[in-house]
Scaffold this motif. Sequence first.
Motif, PDB file in Angstrom:
ATOM      1  N   ASP A 188      43.874 -56.880  24.151  1.00 19.32           N
ATOM      2  CA  ASP A 188      42.980 -56.769  22.991  1.00 19.32           C
ATOM      3  C   ASP A 188      41.519 -57.015  23.360  1.00 19.32           C
ATOM      4  OD1 ASP A 188      45.145 -56.281  21.329  1.00 19.32           O
ATOM      5  OD2 ASP A 188      45.464 -58.409  20.951  1.00 19.32           O
ATOM      6  N   GLU A 189      41.258 -57.364  24.616  1.00 23.27           N
ATOM      7  CA  GLU A 189      39.888 -57.672  25.022  1.00 23.27           C
ATOM      8  C   GLU A 189      39.212 -56.434  25.597  1.00 23.27           C
ATOM      9  OE1 GLU A 189      38.219 -60.388  24.399  1.00 23.27           O
ATOM     10  OE2 GLU A 189      39.980 -61.179  23.399  1.00 23.27           O
ATOM     11  N   ASP A 190      37.988 -56.189  25.153  1.00 22.85           N
ATOM     12  CA  ASP A 190      37.229 -55.023  25.587  1.00 22.85           C
ATOM     13  C   ASP A 190      35.847 -55.471  26.035  1.00 22.85           C
ATOM     14  OD1 ASP A 190      35.887 -52.658  25.939  1.00 22.85           O
ATOM     15  OD2 ASP A 190      36.365 -51.820  23.980  1.00 22.85           O
ATOM     16  N   LEU A 191      35.491 -55.151  27.265  1.00 29.03           N
ATOM     17  CA  LEU A 191      34.182 -55.542  27.778  1.00 29.03           C
ATOM     18  C   LEU A 191      33.042 -54.972  26.953  1.00 29.03           C
ATOM     19  CD1 LEU A 191      34.596 -55.207  31.641  1.00 29.03           C
ATOM     20  CD2 LEU A 191      33.754 -57.209  30.454  1.00 29.03           C
ATOM     21  N   LEU A 192      33.279 -53.854  26.280  1.00 29.92           N
ATOM     22  CA  LEU A 192      32.190 -53.172  25.604  1.00 29.92           C
ATOM     23  C   LEU A 192      32.115 -53.475  24.126  1.00 29.92           C
ATOM     24  CD1 LEU A 192      32.415 -49.689  27.366  1.00 29.92           C
ATOM     25  CD2 LEU A 192      31.109 -51.707  28.004  1.00 29.92           C
ATOM     26  N   VAL A 193      32.942 -54.408  23.643  1.00 32.01           N
ATOM     27  CA  VAL A 193      32.903 -54.731  22.228  1.00 32.01           C
ATOM     28  C   VAL A 193      31.653 -55.555  21.921  1.00 32.01           C
ATOM     29  CG1 VAL A 193      33.997 -57.000  21.964  1.00 32.01           C
ATOM     30  CG2 VAL A 193      34.584 -55.181  20.394  1.00 32.01           C
ATOM     31  N   GLU A 194      31.063 -55.304  20.769  1.00 33.46           N
ATOM     32  CA  GLU A 194      29.855 -56.026  20.390  1.00 33.46           C
ATOM     33  C   GLU A 194      30.195 -57.425  19.882  1.00 33.46           C
ATOM     34  OE1 GLU A 194      26.868 -55.051  20.819  1.00 33.46           O
ATOM     35  OE2 GLU A 194      27.177 -52.965  21.359  1.00 33.46           O
ATOM     36  N   PRO A 195      29.300 -58.396  20.061  1.00 36.19           N
ATOM     37  CA  PRO A 195      29.533 -59.721  19.489  1.00 36.19           C
ATOM     38  C   PRO A 195      29.679 -59.640  17.976  1.00 36.19           C
ATOM     39  CG  PRO A 195      27.705 -59.764  21.053  1.00 36.19           C
ATOM     40  CD  PRO A 195      28.060 -58.321  20.833  1.00 36.19           C
ATOM     41  N   GLU A 196      30.376 -60.595  17.390  1.00 37.65           N
ATOM     42  CA  GLU A 196      30.599 -60.597  15.943  1.00 37.65           C
ATOM     43  C   GLU A 196      29.282 -60.745  15.187  1.00 37.65           C
ATOM     44  OE1 GLU A 196      33.442 -59.951  14.552  1.00 37.65           O
ATOM     45  OE2 GLU A 196      34.597 -59.920  16.394  1.00 37.65           O
ATOM     46  N   GLY A 197      29.299 -60.364  13.921  1.00 36.51           N
ATOM     47  CA  GLY A 197      28.089 -60.346  13.123  1.00 36.51           C
ATOM     48  C   GLY A 197      27.788 -61.652  12.419  1.00 36.51           C
ATOM     49  N   ALA A 198      26.936 -61.547  11.387  1.00 41.97           N
ATOM     50  CA  ALA A 198      26.441 -62.728  10.689  1.00 41.97           C
ATOM     51  C   ALA A 198      27.540 -63.459   9.923  1.00 41.97           C
ATOM     52  CB  ALA A 198      25.326 -62.318   9.734  1.00 41.97           C
ATOM     53  N   GLU A 199      28.653 -62.772   9.653  1.00 37.95           N
ATOM     54  CA  GLU A 199      29.726 -63.430   8.897  1.00 37.95           C
ATOM     55  C   GLU A 199      30.338 -64.589   9.676  1.00 37.95           C
ATOM     56  OE1 GLU A 199      33.395 -60.469  10.251  1.00 37.95           O
ATOM     57  OE2 GLU A 199      32.745 -60.513   8.169  1.00 37.95           O
ATOM     58  N   ASP A 200      30.119 -64.620  11.000  1.00 38.59           N
ATOM     59  CA  ASP A 200      30.629 -65.726  11.817  1.00 38.59           C
ATOM     60  C   ASP A 200      30.198 -67.080  11.263  1.00 38.59           C
ATOM     61  OD1 ASP A 200      31.701 -63.880  13.477  1.00 38.59           O
ATOM     62  OD2 ASP A 200      30.648 -64.504  15.280  1.00 38.59           O
ATOM     63  N   ARG A 201      28.904 -67.204  10.938  1.00 36.31           N
ATOM     64  CA  ARG A 201      28.383 -68.500  10.488  1.00 36.31           C
ATOM     65  C   ARG A 201      29.002 -68.911   9.162  1.00 36.31           C
ATOM     66  NH1 ARG A 201      24.340 -72.459  11.252  1.00 36.31           N
ATOM     67  NH2 ARG A 201      25.033 -74.078   9.800  1.00 36.31           N
ATOM     68  N   GLY A 267      28.859 -66.903  22.877  1.00 33.13           N
ATOM     69  CA  GLY A 267      28.513 -65.927  21.856  1.00 33.13           C
ATOM     70  C   GLY A 267      29.377 -66.026  20.616  1.00 33.13           C
ATOM     71  N   GLN A 268      30.072 -67.154  20.431  1.00 29.99           N
ATOM     72  CA  GLN A 268      31.008 -67.328  19.317  1.00 29.99           C
ATOM     73  C   GLN A 268      30.627 -68.554  18.489  1.00 29.99           C
ATOM     74  OE1 GLN A 268      34.398 -66.410  22.552  1.00 29.99           O
ATOM     75  NE2 GLN A 268      35.244 -67.078  20.596  1.00 29.99           N
ATOM     76  N   PRO A 269      30.999 -68.560  17.194  1.00 33.32           N
ATOM     77  CA  PRO A 269      30.732 -69.732  16.357  1.00 33.32           C
ATOM     78  C   PRO A 269      31.507 -70.936  16.868  1.00 33.32           C
ATOM     79  CG  PRO A 269      32.222 -68.213  15.236  1.00 33.32           C
ATOM     80  CD  PRO A 269      31.729 -67.499  16.462  1.00 33.32           C
ATOM     81  N   VAL A 287      34.878 -80.025  21.239  1.00 33.58           N
ATOM     82  CA  VAL A 287      34.080 -78.822  21.002  1.00 33.58           C
ATOM     83  C   VAL A 287      35.061 -77.721  20.624  1.00 33.58           C
ATOM     84  CG1 VAL A 287      32.600 -77.062  22.047  1.00 33.58           C
ATOM     85  CG2 VAL A 287      32.216 -79.488  22.557  1.00 33.58           C
ATOM     86  N   GLN A 288      34.881 -77.128  19.451  1.00 30.33           N
ATOM     87  CA  GLN A 288      35.855 -76.184  18.915  1.00 30.33           C
ATOM     88  C   GLN A 288      35.222 -74.797  18.796  1.00 30.33           C
ATOM     89  OE1 GLN A 288      37.888 -77.773  15.456  1.00 30.33           O
ATOM     90  NE2 GLN A 288      37.852 -79.865  16.259  1.00 30.33           N
ATOM     91  N   VAL A 289      35.739 -73.862  19.589  1.00 31.63           N
ATOM     92  CA  VAL A 289      35.208 -72.503  19.636  1.00 31.63           C
ATOM     93  C   VAL A 289      36.119 -71.584  18.822  1.00 31.63           C
ATOM     94  CG1 VAL A 289      34.499 -70.601  21.128  1.00 31.63           C
ATOM     95  CG2 VAL A 289      34.290 -72.972  21.942  1.00 31.63           C
ATOM     96  N   LEU A 290      35.534 -70.856  17.885  1.00 33.27           N
ATOM     97  CA  LEU A 290      36.305 -69.965  17.011  1.00 33.27           C
ATOM     98  C   LEU A 290      36.152 -68.509  17.440  1.00 33.27           C
ATOM     99  CD1 LEU A 290      35.384 -71.376  13.464  1.00 33.27           C
ATOM    100  CD2 LEU A 290      37.110 -72.210  15.078  1.00 33.27           C
ATOM    101  N   THR A 291      37.250 -67.788  17.364  1.00 32.13           N
ATOM    102  CA  THR A 291      37.208 -66.338  17.490  1.00 32.13           C
ATOM    103  C   THR A 291      37.420 -65.767  16.097  1.00 32.13           C
ATOM    104  OG1 THR A 291      38.094 -66.391  19.734  1.00 32.13           O
ATOM    105  CG2 THR A 291      38.258 -64.306  18.541  1.00 32.13           C
ATOM    106  N   VAL A 292      36.431 -65.039  15.597  1.00 31.31           N
ATOM    107  CA  VAL A 292      36.463 -64.522  14.237  1.00 31.31           C
ATOM    108  C   VAL A 292      36.628 -63.009  14.275  1.00 31.31           C
ATOM    109  CG1 VAL A 292      35.167 -64.276  12.078  1.00 31.31           C
ATOM    110  CG2 VAL A 292      35.020 -66.398  13.396  1.00 31.31           C
TER     111      VAL A 292
END
Length: 321
Positions: A188-201, A267-269, A287-292
């Motif tokens: 499911d991981e793609d090097l070319l995927v863009e970072p998540e948007g403003a909804e992360d926050r 690059g993640q919330p 330290v808790q890193v979320l994947t959204v």
Amino acid sequence: MVTTSDRDEFVRLTDPYRRELLAHCYRMLGSVDEAEDLVQETYLRAWRSYDGYEGRASLRTWLHRIATNTCLTALESRVRRPLPSGLGAPSEALEEPLRASATDVPWLQPLPDALVDPATVVAARGSLRLALVAALQHLPARQRAVLLLRDVLAWRASEVAAELGTSTAAVKSTLQRARARLDEVAPDEDLLVEPEGAEDRAVLDRYMAAFEHADMDALLGLLQEGVELEMPPYLEWFSGRKDVLRFLESRHHEKGRMRMIPTRANGQPTAVAYTRGPDGVHRAHSVQVLTVEAGEIARITVFLDVDAGLVGRFGMPEVLS
């Protein structure tokens, strides 16, 4: 004879690339500690050979070449840095105490966004994401280097071949094998995927509020059906909304016991969490890193080894006043 002006020129010309080189070394090693050491080694090697730099390649390319070779040398004596999900199946012991932490495993470390240039996070198009960096650790060192040089730094195959002392055909073959292996370990991981948007926050704010108010119903509403939770240095990890929530509910939660401060890593919330002790003081917990994904939490990676200075890397205190 080396003069002060020579050193000043070297620093002026090369220092702008330091954060970018840190990101590159981090992708290769999966460790912020080691990446910082290797960047230092890169600059030392660059300074020693600076009088021979003729400008045939850009300074940026020249520095990345030195950094890549420095990383490849380091990886000859390193084992890969995993996350718990890369070492076995999810646990079914949802309400039992966790086993002793695996302190002998060199765990993958999160990379605070503040340590790299913001443009690097965006320009790299998601290549700093935690799951992807973990997946890269499954590749042999040279495959890792070829993949990063070609797919992240966008070097031509001929440039990579010259860098690694091999042929263009070999580079293309190595890249094909690296991409295939990456698809096996992280389809499911793609090097070319863009970072998540403003909804992360917004998701992070709701996540922090749910824990601070001990609101498990609110937390449930944030979790994707296939959400995963892992907590290095513990080997146990959990998969699926039902199991993740059962595990979290089995832990002691009460309103006000936990406080969280928002930040970003890979690059993640991300949230730095503090728990209240018997003396009423909130001390660093994790330290808790979320994947959204699509407004829901797909993965929670909780780094509990805060004694190693992890919280300090995020510019956070060990104790909240």
